[in-house]
Design a protein around this motif. Sequence first.
Motif, PDB file in Angstrom:
ATOM      1  N   VAL A   1      -3.294 -76.488 -12.270  1.00 25.00           N
ATOM      2  CA  VAL A   1      -3.025 -77.561 -11.310  1.00 25.00           C
ATOM      3  C   VAL A   1      -2.065 -77.117 -10.206  1.00 25.00           C
ATOM      4  O   VAL A   1      -1.774 -77.896  -9.303  1.00 25.00           O
ATOM      5  CB  VAL A   1      -2.492 -78.840 -11.995  1.00 25.00           C
ATOM      6  CG1 VAL A   1      -3.631 -79.581 -12.696  1.00 25.00           C
ATOM      7  CG2 VAL A   1      -1.356 -78.549 -12.949  1.00 25.00           C
ATOM      8  N   LEU A   2      -1.575 -75.897 -10.247  1.00 27.68           N
ATOM      9  CA  LEU A   2      -0.842 -75.364  -9.107  1.00 27.68           C
ATOM     10  C   LEU A   2      -1.790 -75.105  -7.938  1.00 27.68           C
ATOM     11  O   LEU A   2      -1.387 -75.160  -6.778  1.00 27.68           O
ATOM     12  CB  LEU A   2      -0.143 -74.047  -9.474  1.00 27.68           C
ATOM     13  CG  LEU A   2       0.908 -74.118 -10.583  1.00 27.68           C
ATOM     14  CD1 LEU A   2       1.401 -72.724 -10.926  1.00 27.68           C
ATOM     15  CD2 LEU A   2       2.067 -75.021 -10.177  1.00 27.68           C
TER      16      LEU A   2
ATOM     17  N   PHE B   1      -8.952 -80.595 -15.489  1.00 24.80           N
ATOM     18  CA  PHE B   1      -9.207 -81.378 -16.714  1.00 24.80           C
ATOM     19  C   PHE B   1     -10.661 -81.197 -17.171  1.00 24.80           C
ATOM     20  O   PHE B   1     -10.926 -81.084 -18.370  1.00 24.80           O
ATOM     21  CB  PHE B   1      -8.945 -82.870 -16.470  1.00 24.80           C
ATOM     22  CG  PHE B   1      -7.497 -83.277 -16.494  1.00 24.80           C
ATOM     23  CD1 PHE B   1      -6.475 -82.348 -16.333  1.00 24.80           C
ATOM     24  CD2 PHE B   1      -7.141 -84.611 -16.666  1.00 24.80           C
ATOM     25  CE1 PHE B   1      -5.142 -82.739 -16.353  1.00 24.80           C
ATOM     26  CE2 PHE B   1      -5.811 -85.014 -16.694  1.00 24.80           C
ATOM     27  CZ  PHE B   1      -4.816 -84.076 -16.531  1.00 24.80           C
TER      28      PHE B   1
ATOM     29  N   ALA C   1     -10.902 -77.749 -18.682  1.00 23.14           N
ATOM     30  CA  ALA C   1     -10.168 -77.698 -19.956  1.00 23.14           C
ATOM     31  C   ALA C   1     -10.941 -78.423 -21.051  1.00 23.14           C
ATOM     32  O   ALA C   1     -10.933 -77.997 -22.215  1.00 23.14           O
ATOM     33  CB  ALA C   1      -8.776 -78.313 -19.783  1.00 23.14           C
TER      34      ALA C   1
ATOM     35  N   THR D   1      -0.684 -77.543 -27.335  1.00 21.67           N
ATOM     36  CA  THR D   1      -0.420 -78.715 -26.483  1.00 21.67           C
ATOM     37  C   THR D   1      -0.228 -78.386 -25.004  1.00 21.67           C
ATOM     38  O   THR D   1      -0.464 -79.250 -24.167  1.00 21.67           O
ATOM     39  CB  THR D   1       0.831 -79.495 -26.949  1.00 21.67           C
ATOM     40  OG1 THR D   1       1.958 -78.621 -26.949  1.00 21.67           O
ATOM     41  CG2 THR D   1       0.631 -80.076 -28.344  1.00 21.67           C
ATOM     42  N   ARG D   2       0.231 -77.180 -24.683  1.00 20.88           N
ATOM     43  CA  ARG D   2       0.529 -76.905 -23.270  1.00 20.88           C
ATOM     44  C   ARG D   2      -0.691 -76.318 -22.576  1.00 20.88           C
ATOM     45  O   ARG D   2      -1.065 -75.191 -22.830  1.00 20.88           O
ATOM     46  CB  ARG D   2       1.754 -76.009 -23.152  1.00 20.88           C
ATOM     47  CG  ARG D   2       3.043 -76.831 -23.294  1.00 20.88           C
ATOM     48  CD  ARG D   2       4.273 -75.990 -23.523  1.00 20.88           C
ATOM     49  NE  ARG D   2       4.221 -74.746 -22.791  1.00 20.88           N
ATOM     50  CZ  ARG D   2       5.020 -73.721 -22.999  1.00 20.88           C
ATOM     51  NH1 ARG D   2       5.951 -73.793 -23.927  1.00 20.88           N
ATOM     52  NH2 ARG D   2       4.910 -72.630 -22.304  1.00 20.88           N
ATOM     53  N   ARG D   3      -1.277 -77.101 -21.671  1.00 19.33           N
ATOM     54  CA  ARG D   3      -2.507 -76.677 -20.993  1.00 19.33           C
ATOM     55  C   ARG D   3      -2.177 -76.146 -19.606  1.00 19.33           C
ATOM     56  O   ARG D   3      -2.552 -76.727 -18.597  1.00 19.33           O
ATOM     57  CB  ARG D   3      -3.459 -77.871 -20.867  1.00 19.33           C
ATOM     58  CG  ARG D   3      -3.773 -78.556 -22.172  1.00 19.33           C
ATOM     59  CD  ARG D   3      -4.895 -77.831 -22.894  1.00 19.33           C
ATOM     60  NE  ARG D   3      -5.217 -78.506 -24.130  1.00 19.33           N
ATOM     61  CZ  ARG D   3      -6.182 -79.405 -24.253  1.00 19.33           C
ATOM     62  NH1 ARG D   3      -6.927 -79.715 -23.222  1.00 19.33           N
ATOM     63  NH2 ARG D   3      -6.412 -79.978 -25.410  1.00 19.33           N
ATOM     64  N   GLU D   4      -1.487 -75.014 -19.583  1.00 18.72           N
ATOM     65  CA  GLU D   4      -1.021 -74.514 -18.286  1.00 18.72           C
ATOM     66  C   GLU D   4      -2.132 -73.889 -17.452  1.00 18.72           C
ATOM     67  O   GLU D   4      -2.175 -74.033 -16.235  1.00 18.72           O
ATOM     68  CB  GLU D   4       0.088 -73.480 -18.506  1.00 18.72           C
ATOM     69  CG  GLU D   4       1.336 -74.071 -19.118  1.00 18.72           C
ATOM     70  CD  GLU D   4       2.366 -73.027 -19.529  1.00 18.72           C
ATOM     71  OE1 GLU D   4       3.428 -73.434 -20.015  1.00 18.72           O
ATOM     72  OE2 GLU D   4       2.105 -71.814 -19.383  1.00 18.72           O
TER      73      GLU D   4
ATOM     74  N   LEU E   1      -9.399 -70.618 -23.844  1.00 15.69           N
ATOM     75  CA  LEU E   1      -8.999 -72.026 -23.926  1.00 15.69           C
ATOM     76  C   LEU E   1      -7.886 -72.263 -22.924  1.00 15.69           C
ATOM     77  O   LEU E   1      -7.290 -71.315 -22.422  1.00 15.69           O
ATOM     78  CB  LEU E   1      -8.526 -72.395 -25.336  1.00 15.69           C
ATOM     79  CG  LEU E   1      -7.094 -72.052 -25.735  1.00 15.69           C
ATOM     80  CD1 LEU E   1      -6.744 -72.755 -27.027  1.00 15.69           C
ATOM     81  CD2 LEU E   1      -6.903 -70.543 -25.853  1.00 15.69           C
TER      82      LEU E   1
END
Lengths: 427, 427
Positions: free
Chosen positions: A156-157, A165, A168, A229-232, A260
């Motif tokens: 998202v940067l 999304f 992902a 949990t962190r979807r960077e 992933l």
Amino acid sequence: MAVPTPDGYQILNSDRLITWLASLPDLAARLGGKPADWQVEEVGDGNLNLVFLVRGPTGGLCVKQSLPYVRVVGESWPMPLERAFFEYRHLAETGRHVTGLAPELIHYDAAKFAIVVELLAPHRILRRGLIDGVRYPDAALAVAEYVARTAVQTSVLAESFETVFNRAAVFSRNHALTRVTAELVFADPYHDHPRNSWTSPQLDDLVAEFRQDSRLKLAAARLGHAFLTRREALLHGDLHTGSVMVSDVDTRVIDPEFALYGPVGFDLGAFVANLLTAYFSQAGYVRSEDEQAAYGEWLLSQVAVFWQHFAQRYDQLWQAQTGGDAYPAALFQDPAGQTALALECQQVIASLFADTLGFAGIEIIRRVLGFAHNLEFESIADADLRAGLERQALALARRLLVEPGQFADIDGVIAAARALTQDRVAA
Amino acid sequence: MAVPTPDGYQILNSDRLITWLASLPDLAARLGGKPADWQVEEVGDGNLNLVFLVRGPTGGLCVKQSLPYVRVVGESWPMPLERAFFEYRHLAETGRHVTGLAPELIHYDAAKFAIVVELLAPHRILRRGLIDGVRYPDAALAVAEYVARTAVQTSVLAESFETVFNRAAVFSRNHALTRVTAELVFADPYHDHPRNSWTSPQLDDLVAEFRQDSRLKLAAARLGHAFLTRREALLHGDLHTGSVMVSDVDTRVIDPEFALYGPVGFDLGAFVANLLTAYFSQAGYVRSEDEQAAYGEWLLSQVAVFWQHFAQRYDQLWQAQTGGDAYPAALFQDPAGQTALALECQQVIASLFADTLGFAGIEIIRRVLGFAHNLEFESIADADLRAGLERQALALARRLLVEPGQFADIDGVIAAARALTQDRVAA
């Protein structure tokens, strides 16, 4: 008993592969000549899949097919074929960002669960080159470039959250291989599990110690939670030195089947860890001490090159973005805003550094005490010698996991690695 | 020009609603009697949807339908109907965890984009109760319980990652309302955007100051990034005091149409922020100073009750889990492991506290300077008086965002809020 597979799936062999490729005009044209002229070689040396190299008069192809089980174990460990789909999607999604740093995706067959990519020649697997003591001056730098580009460009940067999304969500269905990571990397090595193995009895004391070490287990679990949990960004998911092919002048990252969305430090840490295990394994090889020392220092220098190039490029690529939903460009257009954003980027990179150390510790531990071991240690026949070197690697891994704050920068990590091997020489 | 809608969708009115409900035997049976006996009242006072209360001789129903545009703006701002689907899915996914803390889901009609839930009576919207100076002794506690349960039970602390990833993938398609949050909450208030409004000219200086304030903008952007990347648990997504219905003895969280996987602090911060705006608005109401002071103190006490109950229950619920993929139970079964996990839980709660403060700051700012304002401020007719109180709220919000480390605990936040209003009394 054969593992059941869907209609249309058949395990490829040389004849079936040639018949299939001959039916695809674009692919046949790449190979040139007639099917009878094509040479097929099965070279898969990983844990999971079939890999064929196909050579024709005018060109080559590489074909990778999922097997319905874990190749290295056999049919007793079934593994869904869909992993080929996720590798294909990763190559398709990242291709435009990493041209020349990954193989070109040529074709995907959904029924065969087979991916066709360009044949990389005269490339070999980086891990094997490092075992042979070969220097690849640009390899670590190229992998760092690959991680920096995918980390920024799939996040998202750089993109709208809708795009991120949606992507992902696709990769979040990569359940089978994500489960492998969740268990083999983040859980199994820290408790009694039949899939674990280690150099025994030499390391038995350390294994017992690790499993009693609440701080270590907590640090591992904390990173496991971050992993889930962190979807960077879109990760490669298994970025060790066996997932990199090199020639003297070219470097390609292969095998993104574990892809992933997750924390960027997971990919960074995997590569750092495998450079470090290459370093710690040096004394296990029959080379002159001078050669060993010089090559070890070169390996350590590549740890620094890798991190520093990543940090520099991540910074540049992020700050060149204007279209992402995170850190909206409209808020930071004035000079003060630009300065603030540049400082923030440095803070994020510092946080990625801490993540990298932790994930590197995780990767070293699972490669020495878990299911999938590293060839650079495994090929040391003398178990006492091997265990001694593995012990050094584990000592660093534990510090990286439990006390990452001890390391102010990548040079600190390198110095710690060096000190551990010198302790041994002095002893 | 009407916004286009899919086949089968028609905006409900009283007649259409009765015809529809009469066609559904279970629902008609709840209402009892004959359709001619049913009373329909449209009560939607939010920004987006139609809400009907239907009463029959033996029972009641509440029907909520998406409109194809933002109700408060009109057809010039189209809004996809699918938000009803996400609200329905949230109620369905969380129902078993929050029985008695949310309305019972009775029916969903995918073509009508209409949800049927139990009629809550004699409940009213908490925000309106607070404006009237009513004390609801259990409301903040019940909302804290709701957040603690959903935060733990929908996360990888309690569930397999496959279950969580699949659910997160569904809610990651809630694009329209997530875009509303990304822009209206995390971006618009910090730059010049036509959707913003504020008490002008009284707050013009502060608006200009905020838009020059790089630290503030950076803190907002950092939380915006966290909002879009950290998939800790299934969030309500819009947990202000207008999303809570209360009676003297019952509290229900409604309207989870903004649902998505995200950082738990986002829900916590929204509720804290709206208790704080209720507090800061007190001096705008015609009550005796004693009444104002006492009610203000009660509101502040509820901020503490809310946080403390959440922290206690999150801790208990997490440590009661054994089936989640994060912090695998197998690693922490020994007494030392149990102790370590308990300490880790406290650290995570400390980190949630910091998140909560930041997101509370974000929520206050967007409710005073952005698109959607809070009734407790809006209903103060005297613009100078209103602006003075909004200025107090913004001063606290800025500190929560930029200097969260100043607040050691929730009492520190409460003391800071109190000090800001006493400054004004003293002035």
